[in-house]
Every structure is written in structure tokens, then in C-alpha cells.
Design a protein around this motif. Structure first.
Motif, PDB file in Angstrom:
ATOM      1  N   THR A 162      55.725 -32.361 -34.821  1.00 39.62           N
ATOM      2  CA  THR A 162      54.895 -31.349 -35.459  1.00 39.62           C
ATOM      3  C   THR A 162      53.536 -31.285 -34.768  1.00 39.62           C
ATOM      4  O   THR A 162      53.128 -32.224 -34.069  1.00 39.62           O
ATOM      5  CB  THR A 162      54.680 -31.660 -36.950  1.00 39.62           C
ATOM      6  N   ARG A 163      52.862 -30.206 -35.008  1.00 35.59           N
ATOM      7  CA  ARG A 163      51.537 -30.014 -34.426  1.00 35.59           C
ATOM      8  C   ARG A 163      50.574 -31.108 -34.908  1.00 35.59           C
ATOM      9  O   ARG A 163      49.763 -31.620 -34.133  1.00 35.59           O
ATOM     10  CB  ARG A 163      51.026 -28.623 -34.780  1.00 35.59           C
ATOM     11  N   LYS A 164      50.671 -31.471 -36.182  1.00 38.83           N
ATOM     12  CA  LYS A 164      49.789 -32.514 -36.730  1.00 38.83           C
ATOM     13  C   LYS A 164      50.049 -33.872 -36.077  1.00 38.83           C
ATOM     14  O   LYS A 164      49.119 -34.625 -35.805  1.00 38.83           O
ATOM     15  CB  LYS A 164      49.956 -32.610 -38.248  1.00 38.83           C
ATOM     16  N   GLU A 165      51.314 -34.179 -35.816  1.00 34.87           N
ATOM     17  CA  GLU A 165      51.646 -35.438 -35.142  1.00 34.87           C
ATOM     18  C   GLU A 165      51.071 -35.458 -33.729  1.00 34.87           C
ATOM     19  O   GLU A 165      50.542 -36.476 -33.275  1.00 34.87           O
ATOM     20  CB  GLU A 165      53.164 -35.634 -35.089  1.00 34.87           C
ATOM     21  N   ILE A 166      51.159 -34.328 -33.046  1.00 32.79           N
ATOM     22  CA  ILE A 166      50.619 -34.236 -31.682  1.00 32.79           C
ATOM     23  C   ILE A 166      49.100 -34.342 -31.708  1.00 32.79           C
ATOM     24  O   ILE A 166      48.497 -35.012 -30.862  1.00 32.79           O
ATOM     25  CB  ILE A 166      51.105 -32.947 -30.998  1.00 32.79           C
TER      26      ILE A 166
ATOM     27  N   PHE B 264      46.863 -37.093 -29.873  1.00 32.50           N
ATOM     28  CA  PHE B 264      45.752 -36.681 -29.022  1.00 32.50           C
ATOM     29  C   PHE B 264      44.503 -37.480 -29.361  1.00 32.50           C
ATOM     30  O   PHE B 264      43.857 -38.055 -28.485  1.00 32.50           O
ATOM     31  CB  PHE B 264      45.495 -35.178 -29.194  1.00 32.50           C
ATOM     32  N   LYS B 265      44.182 -37.525 -30.646  1.00 33.53           N
ATOM     33  CA  LYS B 265      42.978 -38.251 -31.081  1.00 33.53           C
ATOM     34  C   LYS B 265      43.071 -39.740 -30.771  1.00 33.53           C
ATOM     35  O   LYS B 265      42.075 -40.373 -30.415  1.00 33.53           O
ATOM     36  CB  LYS B 265      42.754 -38.037 -32.577  1.00 33.53           C
ATOM     37  N   THR B 266      44.263 -40.286 -30.901  1.00 35.75           N
ATOM     38  CA  THR B 266      44.451 -41.721 -30.706  1.00 35.75           C
ATOM     39  C   THR B 266      44.462 -42.125 -29.231  1.00 35.75           C
ATOM     40  O   THR B 266      43.885 -43.150 -28.860  1.00 35.75           O
ATOM     41  CB  THR B 266      45.779 -42.179 -31.362  1.00 35.75           C
TER      42      THR B 266
ATOM     43  N   GLN C 278      42.321 -43.045 -23.409  1.00 32.81           N
ATOM     44  CA  GLN C 278      43.047 -43.923 -22.494  1.00 32.81           C
ATOM     45  C   GLN C 278      43.830 -43.116 -21.452  1.00 32.81           C
ATOM     46  O   GLN C 278      43.886 -43.495 -20.276  1.00 32.81           O
ATOM     47  CB  GLN C 278      44.002 -44.808 -23.301  1.00 32.81           C
ATOM     48  N   MET C 279      44.398 -42.013 -21.878  1.00 26.45           N
ATOM     49  CA  MET C 279      45.134 -41.156 -20.943  1.00 26.45           C
ATOM     50  C   MET C 279      44.186 -40.566 -19.901  1.00 26.45           C
ATOM     51  O   MET C 279      44.489 -40.543 -18.704  1.00 26.45           O
ATOM     52  CB  MET C 279      45.849 -40.032 -21.714  1.00 26.45           C
ATOM     53  N   TYR C 280      43.032 -40.094 -20.361  1.00 29.62           N
ATOM     54  CA  TYR C 280      42.038 -39.524 -19.450  1.00 29.62           C
ATOM     55  C   TYR C 280      41.554 -40.580 -18.456  1.00 29.62           C
ATOM     56  O   TYR C 280      41.430 -40.313 -17.258  1.00 29.62           O
ATOM     57  CB  TYR C 280      40.865 -38.947 -20.246  1.00 29.62           C
ATOM     58  N   HIS C 281      41.300 -41.776 -18.945  1.00 32.36           N
ATOM     59  CA  HIS C 281      40.833 -42.855 -18.067  1.00 32.36           C
ATOM     60  C   HIS C 281      41.871 -43.167 -16.987  1.00 32.36           C
ATOM     61  O   HIS C 281      41.521 -43.363 -15.813  1.00 32.36           O
ATOM     62  CB  HIS C 281      40.516 -44.113 -18.889  1.00 32.36           C
TER      63      HIS C 281
END
Length: 167
Positions: free
Chosen positions: A2-6, A10-12, A16-19
Motif C-alpha cells: 500500500t501507499r502508506k506502507e511505502i 521511505f521515512k524509515t 540510509q539508502m541515500y547515503h
């Protein structure tokens, strides 16, 4: 998902992904694009991801996309080197000969490439857009852009190599 799960993922995991992307690409903008692409693909597809491996999945996805970006850069550099190797170093765009060669190149592209290949070539090399930008502008895949560029460059090289004595 769901969009909320995504959004929760994203927030979590965004930082780390960006780094990770920044560590691999050394470019803030490209790193943000890679992470955004991962989440966009999650939104647009039916990826089944278990909650216990979400972090690993997201980081692996970022890693793979970064490798694709780096590979794309290598391909672009090879094309640039191949074109530079075939160019006459004494002729530049500022000379009459260079202008004549540019006009001949434009005529060749108009007369011998498909309309889509012409537009891909024009946007990529004359407008200096990235392959991703070209793909988005023409509503085609990045692979389609690469295929048309590869074929166009090969045809142009063959033509100019076979006609170099006449110029």
C-alpha cells in the motif's frame, strides 16, 4: 504494497539508502534520483516484499540502480572516446571545414535515420540531455534510447570513415 506502507519504508530507510547511493555515485542529485526511482518502482509494481527483509531489499535495489548508472556513464564515455578517436584533431567546429562536417552530419542524420532515432540523437547530443531525460521526453524506455544511439553512432562512424577521403 500500500501507499502508506511505502511511505513508512521511505521515512524509515531513505537516509540510509541515500547515503549508500552517494557513497557509490559521488553525486547528490543522481543519488536522490536513484532512491526516488526505487520507491517509484515500488509504487508502480506489485512487488511482494516481506517486512523482515525490507531494508535488505531496498538497499540492494539502490545498489543495483547505482551500478546501472555507473555502467551507463561508462557507455557514454566509450561513445565519446570512439567519436573523438575518429575526429580529425585539426578540424574543429570553429573552422570552415568543421562547419561543413557538421552540416554533412546533420544531412546524414536527416536522410538516413528513422524519425525516432533522429529525435533521440538530437536530444542527446545537441540538447545534451541525459538518456533518462530523452526517454522521458519521448515516452520510451532508456533501453530504447540506448539502442537508437548505438545504432546511430555506428552508422555515422561507418559513413564518415568510408567517406573521410572525400572530405
Amino acid at each position: 504494497m500500500t501507499r502508506k506502507e511505502i511511505e513508512s519504508l521511505f521515512k524509515t530507510h531513505y537516509a540510509q539508502m541515500y547515503h549508500l547511493a552517494l557513497t557509490l555515485l559521488f553525486d547528490e542529485s543522481e543519488s536522490k534520483d536513484v532512491v526516488s526511482d526505487v520507491f517509484a518502482s515500488l509504487l508502480s509494481s506489485k512487488v511482494v516484499m516481506r517486512a523482515d527483509n525490507a531494508k535488505a531489499f531496498l538497499l540492494t535495489s539502490v545498489h543495483h540502480r547505482c551500478m546501472n548508472v555507473l555502467q551507463h556513464k561508462q557507455v557514454q564515455e566509450r561513445f565519446a572516446r570512439l567519436l573523438a578517436e575518429d575526429a580529425d584533431p585539426l578540424i574543429s567546429d570553429n573552422t570552415v571545414e568543421g562547419q561543413m562536417q557538421m552540416e554533412e552530419l546533420i544531412r546524414y542524420v536527416q536522410d538516413n535515420l528513422s524519425p525516432l532515432a533522429q529525435e533521440v540523437f538530437r536530444l542527446r547530443y545537441l540538447k545534451e540531455m541525459t538518456c533518462q531525460e530523452v526517454a522521458e521526453a519521448l515516452n520510451v524506455s532508456r533501453q530504447t534510447v540506448h539502442a537508437h544511439l548505438k545504432q546511430a553512432v555506428e552508422n555515422i562512424r561507418k559513413y564518415f570513415n568510408s567517406n573521410s577521403k572525400a572530405i
